[in-house]
Write an enzyme that holds these catalytic residues in place. Structure first.
Site, mmCIF file in Angstrom:
data_model
loop_
_atom_site.group_PDB
_atom_site.id
_atom_site.type_symbol
_atom_site.label_atom_id
_atom_site.label_comp_id
_atom_site.label_asym_id
_atom_site.label_seq_id
_atom_site.Cartn_x
_atom_site.Cartn_y
_atom_site.Cartn_z
ATOM 1 C CE LYS A 164 30.802 38.413 43.234
ATOM 2 N NZ LYS A 164 30.539 38.285 44.670
ATOM 3 C CG HIS A 183 62.120 21.847 63.621
ATOM 4 N ND1 HIS A 183 63.170 21.329 64.334
ATOM 5 C CD2 HIS A 183 61.280 20.826 63.358
ATOM 6 C CE1 HIS A 183 62.998 20.031 64.476
ATOM 7 N NE2 HIS A 183 61.851 19.690 63.891
ATOM 8 C CD GLU A 201 45.617 44.080 42.593
ATOM 9 O OE1 GLU A 201 44.514 44.320 42.061
ATOM 10 O OE2 GLU A 201 45.874 44.329 43.784
ATOM 11 C CE LYS A 227 40.177 46.456 45.625
ATOM 12 N NZ LYS A 227 38.875 46.030 45.137
ATOM 13 N N GLY A 237 33.577 36.148 46.619
ATOM 14 C CA GLY A 237 34.887 35.787 46.060
ATOM 15 C C GLY A 237 35.589 34.697 46.857
ATOM 16 N NE ARG A 238 35.269 36.651 53.031
ATOM 17 C CZ ARG A 238 34.791 37.827 52.658
ATOM 18 N NH1 ARG A 238 35.248 38.385 51.535
ATOM 19 N NH2 ARG A 238 33.876 38.448 53.354
ATOM 20 C CD GLU A 240 38.635 39.688 51.705
ATOM 21 O OE1 GLU A 240 39.461 40.496 51.265
ATOM 22 O OE2 GLU A 240 38.154 38.771 51.001
HETATM 23 C C1 G6Q Z 1 36.772 37.898 48.400
HETATM 24 C C2 G6Q Z 1 37.055 39.242 47.985
HETATM 25 C C3 G6Q Z 1 38.310 39.419 47.171
HETATM 26 C C4 G6Q Z 1 38.136 39.138 45.687
HETATM 27 C C5 G6Q Z 1 39.326 39.721 44.930
HETATM 28 C C6 G6Q Z 1 39.249 39.473 43.461
HETATM 29 O O1 G6Q Z 1 35.791 37.576 48.996
HETATM 30 O O2 G6Q Z 1 35.940 39.756 47.372
HETATM 31 O O3 G6Q Z 1 39.393 38.654 47.635
HETATM 32 O O4 G6Q Z 1 38.006 37.776 45.455
HETATM 33 O O5 G6Q Z 1 39.409 41.090 45.197
HETATM 34 O O6 G6Q Z 1 38.093 40.027 42.931
HETATM 35 P P1 G6Q Z 1 37.619 39.642 41.496
HETATM 36 O O7 G6Q Z 1 37.321 38.187 41.477
HETATM 37 O O8 G6Q Z 1 36.407 40.476 41.223
HETATM 38 O O9 G6Q Z 1 38.750 39.972 40.568
#
Ligand code: G6Q
Length: 537
Positions: A205, A382, A211, A502, A265-266, A351
């Protein structure tokens, strides 16, 4: 005003003390109509919530609480694009991404549906090109491997859904998901890919996540080493909101699939972030998934609370996590294709609602978001079911049960189904001393063989795992989490809790390269950094 100061909260507390000692075994005995009373259907999608520790007036009391918390107003605010993510001043509009009725939804006075549909069509065109083989790599070869690079919301949803819908996936393409910064992740995933036939989807996003950007850079180097820098446009596309950063990375904005800040994002698997899903299952099946979610959205928006699946699941969540103070719940899918569902839901729930501050900034005096875990059945049986059956915790469970297997082999499905139906029964009934005595169990073993029962479960049945049912299922949980967030009086759509780690990681990264020993942290962190430095020499 916080949850505990509501009138309905006090009424529920009283109701809790009056009903806490009731056993579901007796409730079922006393009322043979319990299933009819406490179950709901949406087409072939069934929610049986009768095996919960509720009586006739529990749900009405919980609904009073929902009304006092203005749940209806908040649902309307979400669907109409109000800034309900107030700490980031953003609307929350994943529902627009699957708004198949196309009714206008406005953000700052602009109907966003045309842009949503435009990106969907761009994804459609691209997907058809890649799947048909007309999109070629730099050396003219067809794409065989799709690698999604993203993390968190830019990974969990697409990965979960491509796994869930594997049976609907084209055999021509292999899918890989790289999320972890650990070099072993990218090494293992790329070791069997050929640069000539690999397409990277850089899903971010912000396009600044450490990462993802490091993994994307490594993938770019891997490609350039083999094919030269001119190959990049043929092998890289971006799924992002940040055109400038996409350009800076060297991806032509023509190859960028856009989404917007009003998509969290989620909650983004329905957007351009879901491109890997569309590439896997094709446009029509992707749309079918959106349709399923839209159906659940419409149901959530319009159904009265006592006939509303996400509302009921959310209210039961409040019942257990606030009143019973159950700290966890388990999601147990009886379908191997749903093996990533618990991981996906962990982010969605934990989250979203894992926050201690309520909306006025004060610290909540009641428990907020629950801890979620799960594993596909029957593997979990199990492993950790022992603790659910006979441990000291109350762990409500959701059983997710597709009736038909996508791979009907021998009697596998019958056995799977029998287990999926037996567990909620066993959790509800338990096994009494009287029953054990009747079976002739030796006296000294009776305490160990007794099952208390009275463990709450929901059973969610569907005819089979289709794109549409997956859409319904995920939207069901998204809205359940939202309902709980509204009642808990928290912002379910921010995630400030991921920031501190972070920032500290950035400091430590530079200290790992210093010649001096680290001294600026607590003595444990300093010692750990210095221990690592010592062994890296
Ligand atoms: C979700 C969070 C988080 C996000 C990641 C990746 O709601 O905001 O999980 O999706 O940190 O972020 P980017 O898509 O910006 O790389």
């Amino acid at each position: 005003m916080s949850l505990t100061s509501k009138k309905a909260y006090s009424a529920l507390q009283k109701h809790f003390s009056e009903t806490v000692s009731l056993h579901m075994r007796d409730l079922f005995k006393a009322d043979t109509n319990r299933f009819n009373k406490f179950s709901l259907k949406l087409d072939d999608f069934l929610l049986d919530y009768s095996k919960n520790r509720i009586v006739d007036n529990t749900l009405p009391l919980l609904i009073n609480l929902a009304n006092e918390c203005n749940l209806k107003k908040m649902i309307n605010a979400m669907f109409s694009g109000r800034c309900i993510n107030f700490t980031e001043n953003r609307p929350v509009l994943h529902v627009a991404l699957r708004n198949r009725s196309n009714t206008p939804i406005y953000v700052d006075g602009t109907n966003i549906m045309p842009q949503v549909n435009h990106v969907l069509e761009k994804m459609h065109f691209f997907t058809d090109q890649v799947r048909s083989g007309s999109w070629k790599g730099a050396t003219g070869k067809k794409i065989t491997d799709i690698v999604n690079i993203g993390i968190g919301g830019s990974d969990l949803g697409p990965f979960m859904a491509t796994e869930a819908l594997k049976k609907y996936t084209t055999n021509q393409l292999n899918f890989h998901f790289i999320s972890n910064i650990d070099g072993s992740d990218i090494f293992e995933k790329l070791k069997n890919c050929s640069p000539e036939t690999t397409l990277f989807l850089i899903a971010s996003k912000t396009f600044t996540t450490q990462e993802t950007m490091v993994n994307a850079q490594t993938a770019r180097d891997w490609l350039i080493n083999a094919l030269g820098s001119k190959a990049v446009p043929y092998h890289f596309v971006a799924l992002s909101t940040n055109k400038d950063e996409v350009k800076k990375f060297g991806i032509n904005p023509k190859n960028m699939f856009e989404f917007w800040n009003f998509i969290g994002g989620r909650y983004s698997m329905w957007s351009a972030v879901g491109l890997s899903i569309m590439l896997a299952v094709g446009y029509d099946a992707f749309i079918s998934m959106l349709e399923g979610a839209h159906e659940m959205d419409t149901h959530f928006k319009n159904a009265p609370f006592d006939k509303n699946m996400p509302v009921i699941l959310g209210l039961l969540g409040i019942w257990y996590h606030v009143f019973y103070q159950a700290e966890t719940y388990a999601v147990l899918p009886y379908d191997a294709y749903l093996h990533r569902l618990p991981a996906y839901l962990q982010q969605l729930d934990m989250e979203s609602n894992g926050k201690r501050n309520i909306k006025d900034g004060s610290v909540s005096s009641y428990p907020t978001g629950p801890i979620l875990f799960g594993e596909p059945g029957t593997n979990g049986q199990h492993s950790f079911y022992q603790l659910i059956h006979q441990g000291t915790h109350l762990i409500p469970c959701d059983f997710i049960i597709p009736i038909h297997s996508l791979n009907p082999i021998g009697n596998h499905q019958d056995i799977l189904l029998a287990n999926a139906l037996a567990q909620p029964e066993a959790l509800m009934r338990g096994k009494t001393v009287k029953e054990l005595k009747k079976e002739g169990v030796p006296k000294k073993l009776i305490p160990f063989k007794t099952f208390p029962g009275n463990h709450p479960t929901n059973s969610i049945l569907m005819t089979k795992l289709t794109p549409k049912n997956l859409g319904r299922l995920i939207a069901l949980y998204e809205h359940k989490v939202f309902v709980m967030g509204v009642l808990l009086n928290i912002d379910s759509f921010d995630q400030w809790g991921v920031e501190l780690g972070k920032v500290l990681a950035k400091q430590i990264l530079s200290q790992l390269h210093d010649t001096e020993n680290a001294t600026t942290h607590d003595c444990s962190t300093n010692a750990l950094i210095n221990y690592v430095k010592e062994f890296r020499k």
